[in-house]
Design an enzyme around this catalytic site. Structure first.
Site, PDB file in Angstrom:
ATOM      1  N   TYR B 166      64.953 -14.009  11.537  1.00 51.00           N
ATOM      2  CA  TYR B 166      64.548 -14.918  11.027  1.00 51.00           C
ATOM      3  C   TYR B 166      64.379 -15.060  13.359  1.00 51.00           C
ATOM      4  CZ  TYR B 166      63.456 -20.295  11.052  1.00 51.00           C
ATOM      5  OH  TYR B 166      62.997 -21.527  10.896  1.00 51.00           O
ATOM      6  N   GLU B 173      57.581 -15.888  18.976  1.00 51.49           N
ATOM      7  CA  GLU B 173      56.726 -16.767  18.434  1.00 51.49           C
ATOM      8  C   GLU B 173      56.753 -17.624  19.141  1.00 51.49           C
ATOM      9  OE1 GLU B 173      57.067 -19.143  14.868  1.00 51.49           O
ATOM     10  OE2 GLU B 173      57.602 -17.306  13.814  1.00 51.49           O
TER      11      GLU B 173
END
Lengths: 308, 244
Positions: B166, B173
């Site tokens: 994660y 991102e």
């Protein structure tokens, strides 16, 4: 007269929070809440949820002890609803914001647009008209909150005021920014479009107000009774024949009028989001009318005649 | 954000064998099994594609191009999952699933695909790798759960790998969006300026910055939610047998 004993347990932990003895059989839940408040001053009655079952529905303040399915030693479960705020406070705050914010953009207060535009006014008359309509709408809402509406619940959770104000204030700022912008483009079809829009807007404002008055008159002051609303002598209320919540219908109409008047996409978005929310509320209200009144008129739709 | 519907779908899948629940019918279950098998396969294709391209080129750079098409296809295909929730064959929140899938689709199309200069950035590889491993585990988890034969190792992986994947995905991102900023500003991509007849404007550059800022409140919430889920799901493994 046999007195009751009442014990109040925490709905989650089942801890015994309060024991009341010598409670009158005709005591109401509201009175019991006041008694509980005395021993737990942090839980004012508005934030108490008293139920017969830990996971059950909240009992109403008007419910009478001896009419509930309890023995002479009644056990109730308590749930904290969290900090509460009055509906009137929330409404006044959430409506005062848009009124003030829009005017700040209309008067082109510094730091919004380029400095050369500070305190200038738009050259388009539709912009002045839009300001008057928007301001009228929110002044009407404030006055209705103070003098017209009769609320069935006194309070709502505190966090709602932040949620609601973000919505109203945020959208007001977004719309006002564009309508009062120095580069604003007036409606394509000019005066015709604006005049039609104004008629729709005013018609729906009067309609919405008429419904609010009709609903107020259904309910005597201080009461929480619910009755089926019917058309009155006022033609604006004849829409009750076809719709359960015409206040929302008229509200949608007002904002469609305002969208047409300003030809502004953010206004269209605001209208759409409001419509979605009001439809949800209207469907809920319609459903509870159907549940509560067996003779509820079948021709009525929640918000849009025959459609929705 | 990178790691998708972990907490939300748990009710149907991890507790399927414990709770008495209505659940999807036989036809829906068959469809879902096929869907999840195809998605598992798709992301395996992407994983294999990445490895092969790396071995062929001998470097990490520019691997995006070797898996661009399957990535777009299978990540976009995940939109069906919103439909599954809406129709009710998967008991997750439509809003939550929608949010998670849309954020992936946004990164795939509105950032990576649309800003060509960003495609050669290493940050893209970072999130693609995170997504790939996460999705292979997630879709095989669903597949086995639907068939009521969930190997403990898959359950363990699903509730453990996210700890690294994660943050890795989020980093990739954010770096990618950040890399896109100058090009978006220069070209005015997806932006609308005044004056126009709709009296509307949109600055994609500002929008991207706000998107990056939104990770600050959202990422910790999701991450700690998943850590709590992990404790709940894996916590009682001493009592229960390993294969459910």
């Amino acid at each position: 007269m046999k007195h009751y004993e009442v014990e109040i347990l925490d709905a989650k932990t089942k801890d015994k929070l309060c024991f009341l003895d010598k409670v009158e059989p005709n005591a109401t839940i509201g009175e019991i809440k006041s008694m509980f408040h005395r021993s737990h001053p942090q839980f004012y009655p508005a934030r108490q949820s008293i139920r017969l079952d830990p996971k059950g529905k909240s009992l109403k303040d008007e419910d009478v002890l001896q009419h509930l399915p309890v023995g002479t030693t009644a056990t109730f479960y308590f749930r904290d609803l969290g900090a509460q705020i009055s509906w009137v406070t929330v409404f006044l705050t959430e409506y005062a914001g848009p009124l003030v914010i829009y005017l700040m953009f209309y008067f082109r207060v510094p730091f919004i647009y380029a400095p050369k535009y500070d305190f200038t006014t738009s050259k388009h008359w539709v912009v002045h008209l839009a300001c008057m309509c928007h301001s009228f709408h929110y002044v009407k809402r404030l006055l209705e909150t103070l003098f017209v509406h009769r609320f069935s619940h006194g309070t709502m959770p505190l966090r709602n005021i932040f949620k609601n104000c973000t919505y109203y204030w945020g959208f007001a700022a977004w719309m006002a920014y564009y309508i009062n912008h120095p580069l604003y483009t007036p409606p394509i079809y000019g005066e015709q479009q604006v005049k039609l829009a104004l008629i729709i807007f005013l018609f729906c404002q009067i309609g919405n107000f008429s419904i609010h008055i009709a609903l107020r008159n259904l309910r005597p002051p201080g009461s929480k009774t619910r009755k089926i609303p019917y058309p009155t002598k006022n033609p604006f209320t004849w829409i009750f024949l076809l719709v359960s919540c015409p206040n929302y219908t008229y509200e949608l109409g007002s904002w469609l009028g305002f969208t047409l008047m300003t030809q502004c996409l953010p206004v269209a978005f605001f209208t759409m989001v409001g419509f979605i929310q009001m439809t949800v509320w209207a469907k809920g209200k319609h459903r509870s009318y159907l549940k509560e009144f067996r003779d509820y008129p079948t021709l009525r739709s929640p918000i849009l005649p025959f459609v929705l | 954000m990178s790691a998708p519907a972990m907490g939300t779908a748990k009710a149907a899948h991890s507790e399927a064998s414990h709770k008495k629940k209505k659940g999807p019918g036989a036809l829906a279950t068959a469809y879902l099994v096929i869907y999840n098998v195809i998605m598992t396969a798709g992301w395996l294709v992407i994983a294999v594609g990445l490895v092969r391209a790396y071995l062929a080129r001998g470097s990490y750079h520019g691997l995006y191009y070797s898996i661009e098409k399957p990535l777009k296809f299978f990540q976009t295909g995940a939109l069906l999952e919103i439909l599954h929730c809406a129709v009710g064959i998967v008991p997750s929140s439509v809003v939550l699933t929608g949010f998670q899938v849309m954020s992936r689709v946004f990164l795939t199309w509105a950032v990576t695909h649309s800003v060509i200069e960003v495609q050669s950035e290493d940050s893209v590889l970072l999130f693609v790798m995170a997504w790939t491993v996460t999705e292979i585990i997630r879709y095989s988890f669903y597949t086995f759960s639907l068939l009521n034969h969930l190997p403990y190792v898959i359950k363990w992986a699903r509730y453990t790998f996210f700890i690294v994947l994660y943050p890795m995905g989020v980093t990739g991102e954010l770096l990618t969006i950040y890399a896109a900023l100058p090009y978006v500003q220069k070209t005015g991509l997806f932006s609308v300026t005044l004056p126009n007849k709709y009296n509307f404007s949109f600055d994609y550059y500002t929008f991207l910055i706000l998107t990056m800022l939104s990770y600050i409140p959202l990422f910790p919430q999701l991450y700690f939610h998943m850590l709590r889920q992990r404790k709940k799901v894996l916590g009682h493994t001493q009592d229960y047998s390993k294969v459910e």
